[in-house]
Design an enzyme around this catalytic site. Structure first.
Site, PDB file in Angstrom:
ATOM      1  N   TRP A  61       2.455   1.648  -3.372  1.00  0.00           N
ATOM      2  CA  TRP A  61       1.412   2.030  -4.327  1.00  0.00           C
ATOM      3  C   TRP A  61       1.213   3.545  -4.318  1.00  0.00           C
ATOM      4  O   TRP A  61       1.002   4.159  -5.354  1.00  0.00           O
ATOM      5  CB  TRP A  61       0.108   1.306  -3.987  1.00  0.00           C
ATOM      6  N   HIS A  62       1.289   4.159  -3.129  1.00  0.00           N
ATOM      7  CA  HIS A  62       1.156   5.618  -3.060  1.00  0.00           C
ATOM      8  C   HIS A  62       2.318   6.309  -3.761  1.00  0.00           C
ATOM      9  O   HIS A  62       2.152   7.387  -4.320  1.00  0.00           O
ATOM     10  CB  HIS A  62       1.104   6.094  -1.601  1.00  0.00           C
ATOM     11  N   GLY A  63       3.495   5.698  -3.693  1.00  0.00           N
ATOM     12  CA  GLY A  63       4.661   6.297  -4.340  1.00  0.00           C
ATOM     13  C   GLY A  63       5.928   5.743  -3.721  1.00  0.00           C
ATOM     14  O   GLY A  63       5.880   5.096  -2.683  1.00  0.00           O
ATOM     15  N   MET A 121       0.838  -1.194   0.000  1.00  0.00           N
ATOM     16  CA  MET A 121       0.000   0.000   0.000  1.00  0.00           C
ATOM     17  C   MET A 121       0.878   1.251   0.000  1.00  0.00           C
ATOM     18  O   MET A 121       0.594   2.225  -0.698  1.00  0.00           O
ATOM     19  CB  MET A 121      -0.932   0.005   1.210  1.00  0.00           C
ATOM     20  N   GLY A 122       1.970   1.212   0.768  1.00  0.00           N
ATOM     21  CA  GLY A 122       2.890   2.346   0.812  1.00  0.00           C
ATOM     22  C   GLY A 122       3.522   2.607  -0.545  1.00  0.00           C
ATOM     23  O   GLY A 122       3.496   3.732  -1.058  1.00  0.00           O
TER      24      GLY A 122
END
EC number: 2.3.1.-
Length: 395
Positions: free
Chosen positions: A327-329, A324-325
């Site tokens: 995925w944010h960038g 998830m981290g």
């Protein structure tokens, strides 16, 4: 033109949705018209961004070929390698768009034009991966009609920032013939949500940012207090801005006869961190839960590599939140944010087990309030990391 960011966008949207509303209130089908306006609105959104249009078209063709190809393959065979290959191929454009800035050596003042990325790529990737996984699980049997698949992938209200819908749920709404009364309900709910969105994003969120966050240097000169106030302010701003945005997306979906899933459910009254992830950015955390965490736990249990269930679920949390981290960038704040939440979830896991055994924390009104306050502060600190402020050095 960024979706939902200007009144012009809402005016154009209102004009284009009028026929949908008239058809709906007369109990007529409006999906063909909706598909037609989706193309117009996508053209508006990408009107100043030719690179974006090309990237979006290539990305969509890529995903459609992958999904159709994998579905055709899945009717004959079911190899794990082919499945993994299809998932990796589906994520590849997103992965490339994330590492692109690191690959091209930019001059400091001219960021390289990211040829692969376009508005919404991160959210559209979820749709592709999800379809491949559902085909793998045998939930999608026959080929998907092209117009329906495209409408699902390119559904414009949720294109730029979600909520993330599921294909079978979406199609059920899309195929449904709404009666006049049902549509009137949908329309009312949709308009109501859009107005709450205005309140959240353009009034509350805007006020917090303009009058509080921007004025912090004038409010206090104390560094610690300044950072603390920034943490609270940013957390509130993030919620109102993003929840307002989601209200627009869901509201417009409802007017178009699609009940997009909710994204927020009073996240700041969460009693613990697990509860928080069931209330914050729900469509994202549920997606990760169903397609990453559950699969991982199931796979580990099947392979019997790690016997301890607690260990499996904790490794699962690290996998989920690290993904998830990233995925944010790939900036440090996102990766640390992911790690931070993985650690919180793991600690909470141990605490929950320990508390069940020793009944250390009684369950009453006061402990509930205490739990909410503690959770709130842990969550806000997470957003403080997420904002990237701790990583900016002031000269």
């Amino acid at each position: 033109m960024t979706p939902y960011s200007s009144f012009l966008f809402f005016i154009l949207l209102g004009i284009l949705l009028l026929p949908t509303i008239i058809l709906g209130l007369n109990g007529k089908r409006f999906q063909a018209y909706n598909m037609f306006i989706s193309i117009i609105i996508l053209a508006l959104i990408f009107s100043h961004d030719l690179h974006g249009v090309i990237a979006l078209c290539l990305f969509t063709i890529w995903q459609v070929l992958l999904i159709s190809g994998y579905l055709a393959y899945r009717q004959k065979a079911n190899s794990g390698f082919v499945f993994c290959g299809a998932v990796i191929a589906s994520i590849l454009p997103l992965f490339l768009s994330k590492i692109w800035p690191f690959l091209s050596h930019p001059q400091p003042h001219h960021p390289p034009h990211n040829l692969i990325s376009f508005l919404g790529i991160s959210y559209l990737t979820f749709k592709g991966v999800q379809l491949i996984m559902e085909a793998r699980d045998g939930l999608l049997k026959e080929q998907l009609p092209l117009h329906r698949l495209l409408y699902f992938i390119l559904f414009f209200p949720t294109i730029s920032s979600g909520p993330i819908d599921r294909y079978r749920r979406f199609v059920k709404d899309e195929q449904k013939a709404w009666t006049k009364e049902e549509y009137a309900d949908l329309l009312y709910t949709g308009i109501h949500k859009i107005f709450i969105g205005f309140l959240y994003k353009f009034i509350i969120g805007y006020a917090i940012n303009t009058y509080f966050i921007m004025n912090l240097p004038a409010i206090t000169h104390n560094k610690i207090l300044g950072n603390l106030l920034y943490m609270y302010g940013y957390s509130m701003y993030l919620f109102f801005d993003f929840a307002g945005y989601t209200m627009f997306a869901v509201g417009v979906s409802y007017i178009m006869g699609i009940k997009s899933p909710e994204n927020f459910n009073k996240p700041f009254i969460s009693k613990n961190i697990k509860d928080f992830w069931n209330r914050w950015h729900m469509s994202l955390s549920f997606w990760f839960r169903d397609y990453v965490f559950m699969r991982f736990v199931f796979w580990m249990t099947k392979k019997k590599w790690i016997k301890n269930r607690m260990a499996v679920s904790n490794i699962g949390y690290f996998l989920l939140f690290m993904l998830m981290g990233v995925w944010h960038g790939l900036a440090p704040q996102y990766i640390i944010y992911g790690l931070y939440h993985a650690v919180l979830m793991t600690c909470y896991n141990f605490f929950e087990k320990w508390n069940k055994k020793y009944k250390w924390l009684p369950s009453n009104r006061w402990t509930t309030i205490l739990a909410i306050v503690i959770t709130f502060h842990f969550v806000c600190f997470g957003f403080y990391i997420f904002s990237g402020k701790p990583f900016h050095h002031h000269h």
